[in-house]
Motif scaffolding. Structure first.
Motif, PDB file in Angstrom:
ATOM      1  N   ARG A  31       1.249  -1.011   0.315  1.00 30.26           N
ATOM      2  CA  ARG A  31       0.068   0.020   0.320  1.00 30.26           C
ATOM      3  C   ARG A  31       1.018   1.360  -0.269  1.00 30.26           C
ATOM      4  O   ARG A  31       1.917   1.591   0.588  1.00 30.26           O
ATOM      5  CB  ARG A  31      -0.757   0.376   1.511  1.00 30.26           C
ATOM      6  CG  ARG A  31      -2.055  -0.963   1.491  1.00 30.26           C
ATOM      7  CD  ARG A  31      -3.259  -0.663   2.004  1.00 30.26           C
ATOM      8  NE  ARG A  31      -3.925  -2.170   2.352  1.00 30.26           N
ATOM      9  CZ  ARG A  31      -3.526  -3.801   2.444  1.00 30.26           C
ATOM     10  NH1 ARG A  31      -3.098  -3.994   3.254  1.00 30.26           N
ATOM     11  NH2 ARG A  31      -4.936  -4.191   2.054  1.00 30.26           N
ATOM     12  N   LEU A  32       0.406   2.230  -0.375  1.00 33.18           N
ATOM     13  CA  LEU A  32       0.862   3.643  -0.717  1.00 33.18           C
ATOM     14  C   LEU A  32       0.379   4.473  -0.250  1.00 33.18           C
ATOM     15  O   LEU A  32      -1.287   4.791  -0.131  1.00 33.18           O
ATOM     16  CB  LEU A  32       1.439   3.927  -2.531  1.00 33.18           C
ATOM     17  CG  LEU A  32       1.491   5.704  -2.550  1.00 33.18           C
ATOM     18  CD1 LEU A  32       3.071   5.589  -1.400  1.00 33.18           C
ATOM     19  CD2 LEU A  32       1.765   5.767  -3.285  1.00 33.18           C
ATOM     20  N   TRP A  33       0.680   5.155   0.996  1.00 29.21           N
ATOM     21  CA  TRP A  33       0.136   5.608   2.238  1.00 29.21           C
ATOM     22  C   TRP A  33       0.864   7.512   1.574  1.00 29.21           C
ATOM     23  O   TRP A  33       1.420   7.759   1.411  1.00 29.21           O
ATOM     24  CB  TRP A  33       0.017   6.066   3.307  1.00 29.21           C
ATOM     25  CG  TRP A  33      -0.099   4.158   3.649  1.00 29.21           C
ATOM     26  CD1 TRP A  33       0.388   3.172   3.213  1.00 29.21           C
ATOM     27  CD2 TRP A  33      -1.258   3.427   4.080  1.00 29.21           C
ATOM     28  NE1 TRP A  33      -0.176   1.835   3.979  1.00 29.21           N
ATOM     29  CE2 TRP A  33      -1.002   2.562   4.612  1.00 29.21           C
ATOM     30  CE3 TRP A  33      -2.488   4.466   4.537  1.00 29.21           C
ATOM     31  CZ2 TRP A  33      -2.041   1.560   4.676  1.00 29.21           C
ATOM     32  CZ3 TRP A  33      -4.035   3.650   4.917  1.00 29.21           C
ATOM     33  CH2 TRP A  33      -3.079   2.178   5.315  1.00 29.21           C
ATOM     34  N   ASP A  34      -0.425   8.620   2.263  1.00 21.38           N
ATOM     35  CA  ASP A  34       0.386  10.388   2.467  1.00 21.38           C
ATOM     36  C   ASP A  34      -0.229  10.187   3.615  1.00 21.38           C
ATOM     37  O   ASP A  34      -0.590   9.748   4.191  1.00 21.38           O
ATOM     38  CB  ASP A  34      -0.764  10.818   1.428  1.00 21.38           C
ATOM     39  CG  ASP A  34      -1.086  12.172   1.495  1.00 21.38           C
ATOM     40  OD1 ASP A  34      -0.181  12.425   2.873  1.00 21.38           O
ATOM     41  OD2 ASP A  34      -1.080  12.671   0.137  1.00 21.38           O
ATOM     42  N   VAL A  35       1.494  10.105   3.479  1.00 20.13           N
ATOM     43  CA  VAL A  35       1.804  10.143   5.555  1.00 20.13           C
ATOM     44  C   VAL A  35       1.043  12.031   6.087  1.00 20.13           C
ATOM     45  O   VAL A  35       0.547  11.814   7.280  1.00 20.13           O
ATOM     46  CB  VAL A  35       3.706  10.022   6.105  1.00 20.13           C
ATOM     47  CG1 VAL A  35       3.428  10.509   7.503  1.00 20.13           C
ATOM     48  CG2 VAL A  35       3.738   9.078   4.994  1.00 20.13           C
ATOM     49  N   GLU A  36       1.239  12.587   5.382  1.00 18.99           N
ATOM     50  CA  GLU A  36       0.746  14.290   5.721  1.00 18.99           C
ATOM     51  C   GLU A  36      -0.816  13.946   5.840  1.00 18.99           C
ATOM     52  O   GLU A  36      -1.266  14.209   7.114  1.00 18.99           O
ATOM     53  CB  GLU A  36       0.690  15.330   5.193  1.00 18.99           C
ATOM     54  CG  GLU A  36       2.150  16.363   4.936  1.00 18.99           C
ATOM     55  CD  GLU A  36       2.443  17.080   3.799  1.00 18.99           C
ATOM     56  OE1 GLU A  36       1.786  17.382   3.414  1.00 18.99           O
ATOM     57  OE2 GLU A  36       4.026  16.878   4.057  1.00 18.99           O
ATOM     58  N   ARG A  37      -1.700  13.478   5.002  1.00 20.53           N
ATOM     59  CA  ARG A  37      -3.094  13.426   5.132  1.00 20.53           C
ATOM     60  C   ARG A  37      -3.310  11.557   5.493  1.00 20.53           C
ATOM     61  O   ARG A  37      -4.914  12.114   6.411  1.00 20.53           O
ATOM     62  CB  ARG A  37      -3.435  13.626   3.851  1.00 20.53           C
ATOM     63  CG  ARG A  37      -2.976  14.613   3.263  1.00 20.53           C
ATOM     64  CD  ARG A  37      -4.093  14.947   1.582  1.00 20.53           C
ATOM     65  NE  ARG A  37      -3.325  15.584   0.546  1.00 20.53           N
ATOM     66  CZ  ARG A  37      -3.821  15.286  -0.044  1.00 20.53           C
ATOM     67  NH1 ARG A  37      -3.950  14.052  -0.772  1.00 20.53           N
ATOM     68  NH2 ARG A  37      -3.330  16.575  -0.716  1.00 20.53           N
ATOM     69  N   GLY A  38      -2.753  11.330   5.789  1.00 16.75           N
ATOM     70  CA  GLY A  38      -2.887   9.902   6.713  1.00 16.75           C
ATOM     71  C   GLY A  38      -3.717   9.009   5.303  1.00 16.75           C
ATOM     72  O   GLY A  38      -5.025   8.130   6.392  1.00 16.75           O
ATOM     73  N   THR A  39      -3.788   9.227   3.933  1.00 16.65           N
ATOM     74  CA  THR A  39      -5.274   8.979   3.419  1.00 16.65           C
ATOM     75  C   THR A  39      -4.586   7.283   1.918  1.00 16.65           C
ATOM     76  O   THR A  39      -3.029   7.550   2.644  1.00 16.65           O
ATOM     77  CB  THR A  39      -5.088   9.562   2.282  1.00 16.65           C
ATOM     78  OG1 THR A  39      -4.005  10.242   1.431  1.00 16.65           O
ATOM     79  CG2 THR A  39      -6.311  10.469   2.817  1.00 16.65           C
ATOM     80  N   LEU A  40      -5.159   6.470   2.501  1.00 19.90           N
ATOM     81  CA  LEU A  40      -4.346   5.614   1.324  1.00 19.90           C
ATOM     82  C   LEU A  40      -4.688   6.044  -0.525  1.00 19.90           C
ATOM     83  O   LEU A  40      -5.385   6.380  -0.889  1.00 19.90           O
ATOM     84  CB  LEU A  40      -5.004   4.585   2.075  1.00 19.90           C
ATOM     85  CG  LEU A  40      -4.686   2.797   0.915  1.00 19.90           C
ATOM     86  CD1 LEU A  40      -3.255   2.439   1.087  1.00 19.90           C
ATOM     87  CD2 LEU A  40      -5.957   1.612   0.912  1.00 19.90           C
ATOM     88  N   GLU A  41      -2.902   5.701  -0.762  1.00 21.00           N
ATOM     89  CA  GLU A  41      -2.948   6.776  -2.126  1.00 21.00           C
ATOM     90  C   GLU A  41      -3.382   5.035  -3.307  1.00 21.00           C
ATOM     91  O   GLU A  41      -3.954   5.246  -4.322  1.00 21.00           O
ATOM     92  CB  GLU A  41      -1.886   7.685  -2.332  1.00 21.00           C
ATOM     93  CG  GLU A  41      -2.267   8.923  -1.762  1.00 21.00           C
ATOM     94  CD  GLU A  41      -2.743   9.198  -2.052  1.00 21.00           C
ATOM     95  OE1 GLU A  41      -3.431   9.392  -3.418  1.00 21.00           O
ATOM     96  OE2 GLU A  41      -3.728   9.862  -1.205  1.00 21.00           O
ATOM     97  N   ARG A  42      -2.405   4.138  -3.502  1.00 22.26           N
ATOM     98  CA  ARG A  42      -2.537   3.142  -4.044  1.00 22.26           C
ATOM     99  C   ARG A  42      -2.474   1.786  -3.175  1.00 22.26           C
ATOM    100  O   ARG A  42      -1.996   1.760  -1.986  1.00 22.26           O
ATOM    101  CB  ARG A  42      -1.726   3.415  -5.108  1.00 22.26           C
ATOM    102  CG  ARG A  42      -1.299   4.591  -5.879  1.00 22.26           C
ATOM    103  CD  ARG A  42      -2.700   4.386  -6.778  1.00 22.26           C
ATOM    104  NE  ARG A  42      -2.448   5.761  -7.653  1.00 22.26           N
ATOM    105  CZ  ARG A  42      -2.806   6.415  -7.976  1.00 22.26           C
ATOM    106  NH1 ARG A  42      -3.414   7.045  -6.866  1.00 22.26           N
ATOM    107  NH2 ARG A  42      -2.635   7.461  -8.940  1.00 22.26           N
TER     108      ARG A  42
END
Lengths: 313, 371
Positions: A283-294
């Motif tokens: 999984r790829l996460w946007d750490v700042e937003r805490g969202t799952l990106e891919r």
């Protein structure tokens, strides 16, 4: 498809490996699997991309293998023989001139991939317990060797001397990380605890912080490139990101299907984080937003190792 | 050695992610693991699938999909959608639950007399390799053969480019219904194409190879010469399709009825390991097809072969050499190789591995020799 050996030519490389005896190369931004390489007879315990981005080294049971990322060849191009047990970790010297590993045969080793097969293993550091973690200090002069008896051996490569740290009795060291600036060292153990030391200046690391990071087995820890974050992954199905300024939790990365999180890697700008899990997804996460990106789907079994190489623009 | 903290850098990954919002294949992601071309050692099965639920202009070529043999029919449907939406991100497909797979003819005509294949059965159970993807509601309404609906009517899965701005939404992969071709997606496709252009990937050759890939599964016959060691070269008809390679002698004089047709060869494509050009002399080119008789089990009963293919150990390879004019030879070799790559059969993989090993031993011998 076999002929479509792109990705190796690309400057952004994501590779994953696991229990299905394969290593997969992904197009990180689209989530499409570009190639599958064979890792016969063994799971993949650790992956590391060579500093020039040409090769990926994989370690597993009795094997260390190097694969060419630029070609479509599904088989390893260099193999390192003569190891009797699991090799847990692999890493490269800064210029890629040598490689280091640690394994359950209670050794850390230094290898020269360019030497003839019989003389590739150049140096052996023997300890009393199986080695779970090896980490080269960014000054290239010391390797931290963490073993299952809970000892961190600081192996000085110039003098061949070593010093020891024991953060917690009877807790197996699972992973060690040093930040790219060489100022901090972190280690996680099988009780889920994380210990942090200050490095540099003094001869001996100075204990800085103890975090009860997870309530189960911790598996990996890694610093972000800008040294502002530390990620710890665990058998509690989460990866947690900690601020290194005050060691407060910043993100807890969970997903309903995510199982044990075995490995993690930051992007070069420290904004994104890859994780690999037993549910066979990376999984790829946007750490700042805490969202799952891919999400990256293709492995038949657990992903136990991943490596990522970003490119600066 | 002094350690300098790394400078702050912009990430290429971040840039690529920005240019490439969620792509439509993501909704079928869970089916990616059934990809048969990405497996080592697992049995696989290939199908030609006609997207008969799409408007006619998208049905010219079947999609060749290779899945692991224990995938269920519903997994095959999901993987087909996954693969199609990677190759054609501009076309939106619906939920996998709305689709069924029916038996189809070689030309893509669905046989409406039969029901859809049971979606819970493993696909290895079925012998048909040519299937049509249909929308289930048409199947249930019509018991008798029906014409496919006209382009544009009732195709609710083809909405106009809808409102954009969903680029950073995280639609879960369980949301398999009602995907829309948003502007975000279109810009993503453009970005990906731009990306390719930058790296110089899109050139004529690439397009040609794409045409090859889509045309390759089509059955085609070539007139070539079969080369023999002792006798003269025989004119033969070489037929190449997704499933097999046939070599049939062209009878030159019709009175030769006593000549048996025993030089007729038929090879399952899964027993063919390799195909390459050998040499070019003037306008004539010779090329070689390497096959393994031991992988030819399914066809061996039909093989009334002169080159007896009995009693040989595993992994022996035999060859057929052919000659024809240069362009045709090139086309045949490319076609066969495209099909072999699509099928990626155990026979081909074994041959490749053996070849690789051979070249490695040769190399290591060489280095030893030097050192």
């Amino acid at each position: 498809m076999a002929g479509d050996g792109t990705g190796g030519g690309s400057q952004v490389v994501l590779v994953t490996g696991g229990y299905d005896h394969t290593i997969k190369l992904w197009q990180a931004h689209s989530g499409v699997c570009l190639r599958t390489m064979q890792h016969p007879d063994s799971q993949v315990n650790g992956l590391e991309i060579s500093p020039n981005g040409q090769m990926v080294a994989a370690c597993g049971y009795q094997h260390i293998r190097m694969y060419d990322l630029a070609s479509a060849n599904p088989d390893p191009v260099i193999t390192f023989e003569g190891i009797t047990k699991n090799v847990s970790r692999v890493g490269f010297q800064k210029n890629g001139s040598w490689m280091y590993t640690g394994g359950e045969d209670c050794t850390a080793r230094i290898w020269d991939p360019r030497a003839p097969p019989q003389t590739r293993c150049q140096k052996i550091f023997q300890v009393q317990a199986p080695v779970n973690a090896v980490m080269l200090h960014p000054d290239q002069s010391q390797i931290m060797v963490g073993d299952q008896s809970g000892i961190i051996h600081m192996w000085d490569l110039k003098t061949d001397q070593n010093d020891q740290l024991v953060p917690e009795a009877e807790a197996s060291i699972q992973d060690i990380a040093i930040d790219p600036a060489g100022k901090m060292m972190a280690a996680v153990n099988n009780k889920g605890n994380c210990y942090v030391w200050a490095l540099g200046g003094q001869a001996h690391p100075v204990p800085r912080k103890h975090i009860a990071a997870h309530h189960k087995y911790a598996l990996r820890c890694k610093f972000s490139r800008d040294s502002t974050m530390l990620v710890t992954t665990s058998g509690d199905c989460s990866a947690k990101v900690w601020r290194t300024s005050d060691w407060t939790p910043m993100r807890e990365l969970r997903h309903e299907t995510q199982r044990w999180v075995w490995d993690a890697a930051f992007s070069i700008d420290s904004r994104f984080l890859f994780t690999g899990s037993s549910d066979s997804y990376a999984r790829l996460w946007d750490v700042e937003r805490g969202t799952l990106e891919r999400e990256y789907c293709g492995h038949q079994k657990a992903i136990t190792a991943l490596a990522f190489k970003d490119q600066a623009v | 050695m002094e350690v300098r903290p790394p400078e702050k850098q912009k990430s290429l990954l971040a840039e690529q992610l920005e240019n490439c919002p969620n792509l439509p294949h993501r909704q079928y992601l869970e089916y990616a693991k059934f990809d048969g071309t990405a497996q080592m050692g697992l049995p696989t099965k290939s199908f030609k699938i006609f997207m008969t639920m799409l408007p006619e202009k998208h049905q010219n070529y079947p999609l060749v999909v290779c899945v692991i043999a224990n995938a269920k029919i519903k997994d095959l449907i999901g993987f087909t959608c996954y693969k199609y939406s990677i190759e054609h991100p501009e076309i939106s497909l619906g939920s996998v639950h709305d689709y069924g797979l029916c038996i189809a003819e070689d030309d893509g005509e669905v046989d409406w007399a039969f029901p859809c294949l049971d979606s819970n059965e493993p696909c290895s159970k079925f012998g048909f390799t040519c299937l049509g993807l249909i929308e289930l509601k048409y199947k249930t309404v019509c018991a008798a053969p029906i014409p496919m609906p006209e382009d544009g009517i009732a195709f609710h899965m083809f909405p106009k480019a809808a409102d954009s701005g969903q680029s950073h939404q995280n639609t879960s992969r369980h949301n398999t219904g009602g995907s829309q071709t948003s502007e975000a997606v279109i810009s993503a496709i453009r970005a990906v194409n731009e990306d390719k252009k930058k790296s110089g990937d899109v050139n004529l050759e690439k397009i040609q190879s794409h045409i090859m890939a889509t045309e390759a599964p089509q059955y085609k016959v070539y007139k070539v010469y079969l080369l023999r060691k002792v006798r003269t070269n025989t004119p033969v008809q070489l037929g190449v399709s997704l499933d097999r390679i046939e070599v049939e002698p062209l009878v030159t004089h019709k009175h030769a009825f006593w000549q048996s047709r025993s030089k007729y060869f038929l090879h399952s494509i899964d027993s063919v390991a390799w195909c390459q050009v050998l040499e070019t002399r003037g306008n004539r080119t010779t090329f070689r097809i390497i096959y393994s008789p031991s992988h030819n089990a399914a066809y061996s009963d039909k093989n009334i072969s002169g080159n007896t293919s009995f009693f040989h150990p595993n992994s022996t390879y035999k060859v057929h050499d052919f000659e024809c004019e240069h362009d045709m030879a090139k086309e045949i070799v490319e076609k066969v190789n495209t099909i072999l790559d699509l099928r990626n059969s155990p026979c081909r993989r074994e041959y490749k591995t053996a070849k690789e090993k051979k070249s490695q031993t040769r190399r290591s011998f060489h280095t030893k020799h030097l050192s």
